[in-house]
Design an enzyme around this catalytic site. Structure first.
Site, PDB file in Angstrom:
ATOM      1  N   SER A 163      64.960  38.109  30.565  1.00  0.00           N
ATOM      2  CA  SER A 163      66.304  38.565  30.233  1.00  0.00           C
ATOM      3  C   SER A 163      66.955  39.241  31.447  1.00  0.00           C
ATOM      4  O   SER A 163      67.087  38.616  32.498  1.00  0.00           O
ATOM      5  CB  SER A 163      66.265  39.467  29.003  1.00  0.00           C
ATOM      6  N   ASP A 258      69.200  31.169  21.290  1.00  0.00           N
ATOM      7  CA  ASP A 258      69.512  32.306  22.166  1.00  0.00           C
ATOM      8  C   ASP A 258      70.896  32.088  22.769  1.00  0.00           C
ATOM      9  O   ASP A 258      71.165  31.022  23.332  1.00  0.00           O
ATOM     10  CB  ASP A 258      68.453  32.357  23.274  1.00  0.00           C
ATOM     11  N   HIS A 288      65.813  34.919  21.341  1.00  0.00           N
ATOM     12  CA  HIS A 288      65.654  35.738  22.537  1.00  0.00           C
ATOM     13  C   HIS A 288      64.621  36.840  22.278  1.00  0.00           C
ATOM     14  O   HIS A 288      64.579  37.430  21.205  1.00  0.00           O
ATOM     15  CB  HIS A 288      67.007  36.375  22.885  1.00  0.00           C
TER      16      HIS A 288
END
Length: 316
Positions: A163, A258, A288
Site C-alpha cells: 500500500s 481493491d 486491499h
C-alpha cells in the site's frame, strides 16, 4: 456493511465474521479522532498477528530526521551473514508501526531463512512528505553500512512494501537509481498506493467502501501526506508518474477487489514498456490488506509463498 456486487472469497467472509466476534476492526482515517482510529488499527493488527513461527528479533535506533526505529527479525538458530529484506508497512502514510505485519514478517524470515527488517517510520499528517521517504533511505544506508555488525549481507538486499509502503519502496528504488547508488536485487510492490488519481475503473468499481478501503479514505490519506497540492502528480511523491527505466526486477501483487487495483495494472504496463523484468499476480476475491491475514486466508499464504520464492531467487 454495504452489499458487495463482486463476491468476496468465502474465507474472507469467514475471517470477517471472526473479527466481528472478536470486536476488532481496522481504524478509519475519516474518524475525526485520529488517536482513536490509530488505536483501533493497533488492536486489529494485534489480532491478526497472533500465532506464527518464533524467530529472534532486535530493535535498533537509526540516526534520521525524524529519528527512526527498526526491528530486525532472524530465523531461529540462523548463522552467518544473512540476506535481508526490508519491508515498509502500509497504512496510508498515517497508520501502523513496528508491529504492523509482525506475524507475516516472522513467517517470511522463517520460511526464507533470511533477515527481515521493518520500520516505524514517521506518520502523516504530523510528518508529511518527504519525511517517510527520507527515513527509508536512511534505513537502506544503515543496513548496508552496518551490515557486518548486524550479521547481515548488505549486498544481498531486497526492498518491498504494501500500500503506502509500496509507494515508499518504489520511491526509494527511484532515488537510488537517480543517485547511481547500489540497487537492491529485488523490489516487491504489494497493492501499491502509487497515484493520487481517483477516476480509474477500479476506484469506480471498488471505491465505495464495500470492501474496506474507499476512495474517500484514500483522498484523506493523500491530503494528509501531501498538503501541497502541487505534489500530487510529482514523481517523487506519486511514483506511478516517474520514469521507471533501469530498475531491478520487481514482483507486483494486487488484490482484485481493491480501488488501488489499477495502480498495479498501470505499473505493470509501464514496467513492460520500460523493459524492467517483473511479474504481476492479481489475487481474486480478496480486498486491499489481505496479506496480513495469513492465519485465515489461503490466498494470503499463497502471496507470501510467492514473495518468499522471489526473495530466494534474488538473494541466494
Amino acid at each position: 456493511m454495504p452489499e458487495t456486487p463482486h463476491p468476496l472469497d468465502p474465507e474472507v467472509l469467514a475471517a470477517q465474521a471472526l473479527m466481528r466476534e472478536a470486536g476488532v476492526a481496522n481504524g478509519d482515517i475519516l474518524n475525526p479522532d485520529l488517536a482513536a482510529a490509530r488505536a483501533a488499527t493497533a488492536r486489529f493488527q494485534a489480532f491478526l498477528n497472533q500465532g506464527g513461527p518464533e524467530v529472534t528479533s532486535s530493535e535498533h535506533h537509526i540516526d534520521a530526521t525524524p529519528p527512526l526505529r527498526l526491528r530486525l527479525y532472524r530465523p531461529a538458530g540462523a548463522e552467518g551473514p544473512l540476506p535481508v529484506y526490508l519491508h515498509i508497512h502500509g497504512g496510508g502514510f498515517g497508520f501502523g508501526g513496528l508491529d504492523t505485519l509482525d506475524r507475516w514478517k516472522r513467517e517470511i524470515a522463517a520460511e526464507a531463512g533470511i533477515a527481515v527488517a521493518g520500520l516505524d517510520y514517521a506518520l502523516a499528517p504530523e510528518h508529511p512528505f518527504p519525511a517517510a521517504i527520507g527515513q527509508v533511505m536512511a534505513a537502506l544506508r544503515w543496513l548496508r553500512e552496518d551490515a557486518a555488525a548486524l550479521g547481515i549481507d548488505g549486498d544481498r538486499l531486497a526492498i518491498g512494501g504494501d500500500s503506502a509502503g509500496g509507494n515508499l519502496a518504489l520511491g526509494a528504488l527511484l532515488r537510488l537509481r537517480d543517485a547511481g547508488a547500489p540497487m537492491p536485487r529485488l523490489g516487491a510492490i504489494i497493492y501499491g498506493m502509487l497515484s493520487t488519481r481517483h477516476d480509474t475503473s477500479s476506484h469506480q468499481r471498488f471505491g465505495g467502501g464495500e470492501y474496506g478501503l474507499s476512495t474517500a479514505k484514500l483522498e484523506r490519506f493523500w491530503n494528509n501526506y501531501l498538503p501541497d497540492p502541487a505534489l500530487r502528480e510529482a514523481p517523487e511523491a506519486a511514483p506511478l508518474h516517474a520514469d521507471l527505466a533501469d530498475l531491478p526486477p520487481l514482483l507486483l501483487q494486487a488484490a482484485a477487489l481493491d480501488p488501488l487495483l489499477d495502480d498495479s495494472l498501470t505499473l505493470d504496463q509501464r514496467l513492460e514498456a520500460a523493459e524492467v523484468p517483473h511479474a504481476l499476480t492479481v489475487y481474486e476475491g480478496v480486498p486491499h490488506g489481505f496479506i496480513a491475514q495469513t492465519g485465515f486466508l489461503s490466498k494470503a499464504r499463497a502471496a507470501r509463498v510467492e514473495l518468499t520464492a522471489a526473495l530466494l531467487r534474488a538473494l541466494r
